[in-house]
Design a protein around this motif. Structure first.
Motif, PDB file in Angstrom:
ATOM      1  N   GLN A 177       0.834  -1.210   0.000  1.00  0.00           N
ATOM      2  CA  GLN A 177       0.000   0.000   0.000  1.00  0.00           C
ATOM      3  C   GLN A 177       0.869   1.261   0.000  1.00  0.00           C
ATOM      4  OE1 GLN A 177      -3.133   0.907  -0.256  1.00  0.00           O
ATOM      5  NE2 GLN A 177      -2.797   3.025   0.385  1.00  0.00           N
ATOM      6  N   ARG A 178       1.862   1.288   0.946  1.00  0.00           N
ATOM      7  CA  ARG A 178       2.750   2.456   1.036  1.00  0.00           C
ATOM      8  C   ARG A 178       3.623   2.556  -0.204  1.00  0.00           C
ATOM      9  NH1 ARG A 178      -0.432   3.773   5.010  1.00  0.00           N
ATOM     10  NH2 ARG A 178      -0.286   2.407   6.804  1.00  0.00           N
ATOM     11  N   THR A 179       4.003   1.409  -0.757  1.00  0.00           N
ATOM     12  CA  THR A 179       4.801   1.422  -1.979  1.00  0.00           C
ATOM     13  C   THR A 179       4.057   2.174  -3.079  1.00  0.00           C
ATOM     14  OG1 THR A 179       5.850  -0.668  -1.409  1.00  0.00           O
ATOM     15  CG2 THR A 179       5.905  -0.030  -3.723  1.00  0.00           C
ATOM     16  N   ARG A 180       2.732   1.917  -3.187  1.00  0.00           N
ATOM     17  CA  ARG A 180       1.936   2.613  -4.216  1.00  0.00           C
ATOM     18  C   ARG A 180       1.925   4.117  -3.950  1.00  0.00           C
ATOM     19  NH1 ARG A 180      -0.995  -2.108  -4.139  1.00  0.00           N
ATOM     20  NH2 ARG A 180      -2.421  -1.445  -2.492  1.00  0.00           N
ATOM     21  N   GLU A 181       1.731   4.511  -2.659  1.00  0.00           N
ATOM     22  CA  GLU A 181       1.705   5.943  -2.316  1.00  0.00           C
ATOM     23  C   GLU A 181       3.008   6.639  -2.700  1.00  0.00           C
ATOM     24  OE1 GLU A 181      -0.762   5.358   1.826  1.00  0.00           O
ATOM     25  OE2 GLU A 181       1.002   6.674   1.840  1.00  0.00           O
ATOM     26  N   VAL A 182       4.122   6.074  -2.218  1.00  0.00           N
ATOM     27  CA  VAL A 182       5.415   6.712  -2.458  1.00  0.00           C
ATOM     28  C   VAL A 182       5.769   6.623  -3.937  1.00  0.00           C
ATOM     29  CG1 VAL A 182       7.888   6.611  -1.950  1.00  0.00           C
ATOM     30  CG2 VAL A 182       6.221   6.359  -0.103  1.00  0.00           C
ATOM     31  N   GLY A 183       5.416   5.478  -4.567  1.00  0.00           N
ATOM     32  CA  GLY A 183       5.667   5.322  -6.003  1.00  0.00           C
ATOM     33  C   GLY A 183       4.962   6.413  -6.790  1.00  0.00           C
ATOM     34  N   ALA A 184       3.721   6.715  -6.411  1.00  0.00           N
ATOM     35  CA  ALA A 184       2.960   7.762  -7.104  1.00  0.00           C
ATOM     36  C   ALA A 184       3.663   9.105  -6.954  1.00  0.00           C
ATOM     37  CB  ALA A 184       1.547   7.833  -6.531  1.00  0.00           C
ATOM     38  N   LEU A 185       4.219   9.344  -5.776  1.00  0.00           N
ATOM     39  CA  LEU A 185       4.911  10.619  -5.545  1.00  0.00           C
ATOM     40  C   LEU A 185       6.173  10.706  -6.406  1.00  0.00           C
ATOM     41  CD1 LEU A 185       5.278  13.257  -4.021  1.00  0.00           C
ATOM     42  CD2 LEU A 185       6.263  11.961  -2.121  1.00  0.00           C
ATOM     43  N   VAL A 186       6.937   9.599  -6.465  1.00  0.00           N
ATOM     44  CA  VAL A 186       8.162   9.588  -7.279  1.00  0.00           C
ATOM     45  C   VAL A 186       7.788   9.798  -8.751  1.00  0.00           C
ATOM     46  CG1 VAL A 186      10.121   8.195  -8.054  1.00  0.00           C
ATOM     47  CG2 VAL A 186       9.418   8.149  -5.648  1.00  0.00           C
ATOM     48  N   ARG A 187       6.697   9.118  -9.204  1.00  0.00           N
ATOM     49  CA  ARG A 187       6.256   9.286 -10.601  1.00  0.00           C
ATOM     50  C   ARG A 187       5.902  10.746 -10.882  1.00  0.00           C
ATOM     51  NH1 ARG A 187       4.067   4.288  -9.134  1.00  0.00           N
ATOM     52  NH2 ARG A 187       4.537   2.602 -10.591  1.00  0.00           N
ATOM     53  N   SER A 188       5.177  11.379  -9.937  1.00  0.00           N
ATOM     54  CA  SER A 188       4.752  12.760 -10.200  1.00  0.00           C
ATOM     55  C   SER A 188       5.953  13.702 -10.210  1.00  0.00           C
ATOM     56  CB  SER A 188       3.701  13.194  -9.177  1.00  0.00           C
ATOM     57  OG  SER A 188       4.293  13.553  -7.967  1.00  0.00           O
ATOM     58  N   LEU A 189       6.947  13.432  -9.337  1.00  0.00           N
ATOM     59  CA  LEU A 189       8.158  14.260  -9.351  1.00  0.00           C
ATOM     60  C   LEU A 189       8.906  14.079 -10.676  1.00  0.00           C
ATOM     61  CD1 LEU A 189       9.473  13.752  -5.705  1.00  0.00           C
ATOM     62  CD2 LEU A 189       8.768  15.924  -6.720  1.00  0.00           C
ATOM     63  N   ALA A 190       8.931  12.815 -11.142  1.00  0.00           N
ATOM     64  CA  ALA A 190       9.619  12.544 -12.410  1.00  0.00           C
ATOM     65  C   ALA A 190       8.887  13.227 -13.556  1.00  0.00           C
ATOM     66  CB  ALA A 190       9.710  11.039 -12.639  1.00  0.00           C
ATOM     67  N   ALA A 191       7.541  13.173 -13.523  1.00  0.00           N
ATOM     68  CA  ALA A 191       6.743  13.734 -14.614  1.00  0.00           C
ATOM     69  C   ALA A 191       6.906  15.244 -14.714  1.00  0.00           C
ATOM     70  CB  ALA A 191       5.270  13.381 -14.403  1.00  0.00           C
ATOM     71  N   GLU A 192       7.251  15.898 -13.599  1.00  0.00           N
ATOM     72  CA  GLU A 192       7.471  17.352 -13.631  1.00  0.00           C
ATOM     73  C   GLU A 192       8.644  17.713 -14.524  1.00  0.00           C
ATOM     74  OE1 GLU A 192       8.193  18.760  -9.724  1.00  0.00           O
ATOM     75  OE2 GLU A 192       6.111  18.508  -9.063  1.00  0.00           O
TER      76      GLU A 192
END
Lengths: 499, 264
Positions: free
Chosen positions: B191-206
């Motif tokens: 569950q936490r992996t998905r949360e943090v993964g989403a954050l890393v993806r959004s930082l990368a997408a910036e």
């Protein structure tokens, strides 16, 4: 000795004698208390100008110090238990009977006093002579049955055993000697003035009256020129009882409320010692811990040597050395190296007040233990914490102060609180250098009132309360400042093999 | 491939990095990697291949036996194994670290400080900013990761996922040019992996700053990275665009994609 109801005031016939001499010389007499054996060092070091405490005039001592004219003639006074009066008819029966073939009874006396030599001359084998560091202990041993005889100076015997129904003083041994005050060698001016004033007191009858008041007058005093004013003896005799009650008996009056209050007041000094010395010890410990971990040898090695030296020697020895011996050593050094004396007032530099010495020695001693505690604390901080701080652009120094030390300190807080607790009790050792803290005051009252065991139990109770309160306070303070114990160590996994 | 900056000079690169542990094991063996402006590079490889050591060397946190790290073409005076660094080398390394933000696998939050103080630590004691400016940055960084409401809480009271998001905010608060992630999700539950993964993806997408992502999670790599570098025994053995990495029939890369190993 301190009075039972007011430990700050001193009483004793020598205090009164000094007051009289002070009046005659128009000088203010400021008593400096010290351990009996250390009085000479106190005076040599310049903490006191003269020492007066029943010092017997001997040739060995005359090599080290100058003596005043004698102010008292003493005789050796044997004391036995009242119950033994039938068993030991006379002094001879205690030393192997008239023919000297029987056994010598065990005898107690003051450590280092002339009575030891007298006993040896009477044929006592050394193993039958027990020596104690203070005048009261021999009588306690006699009452307890550990010895059958006490031989001490008549003055001491009169004071401690004179009013005790369990003890009886036998005829003095006719081994007289004299007491004199001690001066630093070559301090002729002060000694001359002292002797002049003393001669006045002797001839005016004032000294004889003083001795009568303290119930230590003997006819032998005339041999050193102490005059009883004619016609005065009846008058002084009449007032003797009342004055005696003021002097000897007042010192012995024992009242629990007064004693407990005096001990409570003494607790203030015990608390003050700990409150001042413990934070200092933590500062010293942190500094030493940082130095010990330094990669530079010339920083790490002296720190390690200090910690090893201090942890490897007793606190009692350190206190004694710093307070009594350092000034003597400094003066000797200044004598050997004149240039040192020229740039530094060695005496002033080394004769700090007892309270200051107590704090410095306690802090220096506990600092060495805290060094190990804080070092263990620093080593407990995970390497990942240091890396995380460096990654944020911290310098090594900021990392140490902001990250490693605070975390190490928190981890070791229980050990530091434990040290605080120990220090409260170890502060009792500074009674040795006459700091009027709980132990010193308790012993003083105990000896003055012959109630040592009871007063010590009371003192122990105070220590227990202080230690429990300190633990509570320290933990509460720590919790209030958010200094909880660090939960599970967090280790940065970045390149975990690096150390 | 994403938007390169106009200049051809890489923002961060290393070449010929070598390091042996005191016990003789090889950590880095001629490792070379190039990172361009606004680029997200994933470094993958089997356990113990040297990914974390490479990341630490790039961040200026690890001594090396040989090789260079360059920031915008300028060599960083990194400490060499066994040599005592000079004062000016130390300061140069510190300045390098200020430009690089690191997110550690086990977060590395300071347990004696609040969330806010953790995020203010870099601006305050690294960059040397005033307290109010440091706090402004800390709050902005926490808002970016959705954690602004825990500013005053103790860092240790948070869940693992929350702690990792705070750790990301702490790295962002220094406003670094490069972000390095060392397995940011491997200590977390799914569950936490998905949360943090989403954050890393959004930082990368910036694509605001360059990122190096060391990760086991190939789904995260596929979503976040522009390029994938495969590491094996202390050296980088393959380096290709993310699409090619997941499409290639190269036997070693396939083996790694399917079994997490490069050799049988």
């Amino acid at each position: 000795m301190p009075k039972a109801d007011d430990p700050d005031a001193l009483t004793g016939f020598e205090i009164e004698l000094m007051d009289a001499i002070g009046r005659a010389l128009d000088l203010r007499v400021e008593p400096v208390l010290g351990d009996w054996l250390a009085l000479v060092d106190l005076m040599k070091s310049g903490r006191a100008d003269l020492a007066i405490n029943g010092f017997e005039v001997t040739e060995e001592r005359a090599a080290e110090v100058d003596f005043s004219a004698p102010y008292y003639v003493y005789d050796q006074q044997p004391t036995i238990r009242a119950a033994d009066r039938a068993r030991f008819g006379d002094f001879a029966s205690m030393r192997g009977g008239a023919d000297g073939t029987g056994t010598f009874v065990p005898v107690a006396t003051l450590n280092g006093a002339a009575s030891v030599d007298v006993l040896l001359e009477f044929g006592w084998p050394r193993e039958a002579i027990r020596e104690y560091d203070d005048g009261l202990a021999p009588y306690a041993e006699l009452k307890a049955g550990r010895v059958d005889l006490v031989v001490q100076d008549g003055v001491v015997a009169q004071y401690y055993a004179g009013g005790d129904p369990e003890l009886v003083n036998l005829a003095p041994l006719g081994q007289t000697g004299t007491y004199a005050a001690l001066f630093r060698k070559g301090d002729a001016a002060l000694r001359g003035e002292f002797d002049r004033a003393l001669a006045g007191l002797k001839s005016s009858g004032e000294l004889a009256a003083l001795y009568r008041r303290w119930k230590i007058w003997t006819p032998e005093q005339a041999s050193i020129g102490i005059v009883e004013r004619v016609g005065d003896s009846v008058a002084t005799g009449g007032s003797e009882t009342a004055a005696g009650a003021d002097g000897v008996d007042a010192a012995r009056a024992f009242a629990w409320p007064a004693v407990l209050w005096a001990l409570a007041k003494a607790c203030v000094n015990t608390i003050l010692l700990t409150v001042l010395a413990m934070p200092l010890a933590v500062v010293v410990g942190v500094a030493l811990a940082i130095a010990m971990r330094s990669a530079r040898r010339r920083i790490a090695w002296p720190a390690r040597a200090y910690v090893a030296l201090v942890r490897g020697t007793p606190l009692l020895v350190q206190l004694y050395l710093v307070y009594y011996s350092l000034p003597a050593l400094g003066l000797w050094l200044a004598g050997e190296i004149p240039s040192l004396a020229a740039i530094l007032d060695v005496q002033a530099a080394l004769t700090w007040p007892a309270f200051l010495v107590a704090i410095v020695v306690l802090a220096g001693n506990y600092g060495a233990y805290e060094a190990e505690v804080q070092r263990a604390g620093l080593e407990s901080v995970p390497d990942g914490q240091r890396r995380a701080a460096l990654a944020l652009g911290f310098t090594h120094r900021t990392t140490l102060w902001r990250i490693e030390l605070p975390q190490g300190f928190r981890t070791m807080l229980p050990a530091t609180i434990n040290d605080l607790n120990s220090m409260i009790k170890d502060s009792s050792l500074v009674s040795l250098i006459a700091v009027p803290e709980l132990m010193q005051v308790a012993l003083g009252i105990g000896k003055a009132t012959f109630m040592v065991p009871a007063v010590l139990v009371a003192a122990a109770a105070y220590y227990l309360v202080l230690s429990l309160v300190a633990d509570r306070l320290a933990r509460r303070l720590a919790a209030a400042r958010g200094l909880g114990i660090v939960p599970g160590a967090q280790r940065g996994a970045l390149a975990g093999g690096a150390r | 491939m994403s938007a390169h900056a106009s200049t051809d000079v890489p923002i961060l690169e290393c070449s010929g990095l070598r390091k042996r542990w005191p016990d003789g094991r090889v950590a880095l063996d001629d490792a070379s990697l190039v990172l361009h402006e606004r680029e997200v590079v994933a470094v993958v490889g089997p356990n113990g291949c040297g990914k974390s050591t490479l990341l630490a060397a790039l961040a200026g946190l690890e001594t090396v036996d040989a090789g260079d790290v360059r920031f915008r073409g300028v060599a960083v005076a990194l400490p060499r194994t066994g040599a005592r660094p000079t004062k000016s080398d130390e300061e140069a390394a510190r300045r390098h670290r200020l430009r690089i933000g690191v997110v550690f696998q086990s977060y590395g939050l300071f347990p004696h400080l609040s969330v806010g103080a953790n995020c203010m630590a870099g601006p305050r004691h690294g960059l040397g900013l005033a307290a109010n400016e440091a706090e402004r940055r800390a709050r902005a960084a926490l808002a970016r990761v959705g954690m602004e409401e825990v500013f005053g809480r103790a860092a240790t009271e948070l869940s693992g996922g929350q702690q990792q998001r705070v750790a990301i905010a702490r790295a962002l608060a220094n406003d670094p040019d490069v972000l390095l992630f060392d397995e940011p999700t491997s200590a977390l539950d799914p569950q936490r992996t998905r949360e943090v993964g989403a954050l890393v993806r959004s930082l990368a997408a910036e694509h605001r700053r360059a990122m190096v992502l060391v990760a086991h999670d190939l789904d995260l790599v596929r979503d976040a990275a522009d390029r994938v570098a495969l590491m094996e025994a202390g050296r980088l053995v393959a380096d290709l665009p993310v699409k090619n990495f997941f499409a290639t029939s190269d036997p070693m890369i396939r083996r790694f994609r399917e079994h997490g190993k490069t050799v049988d």
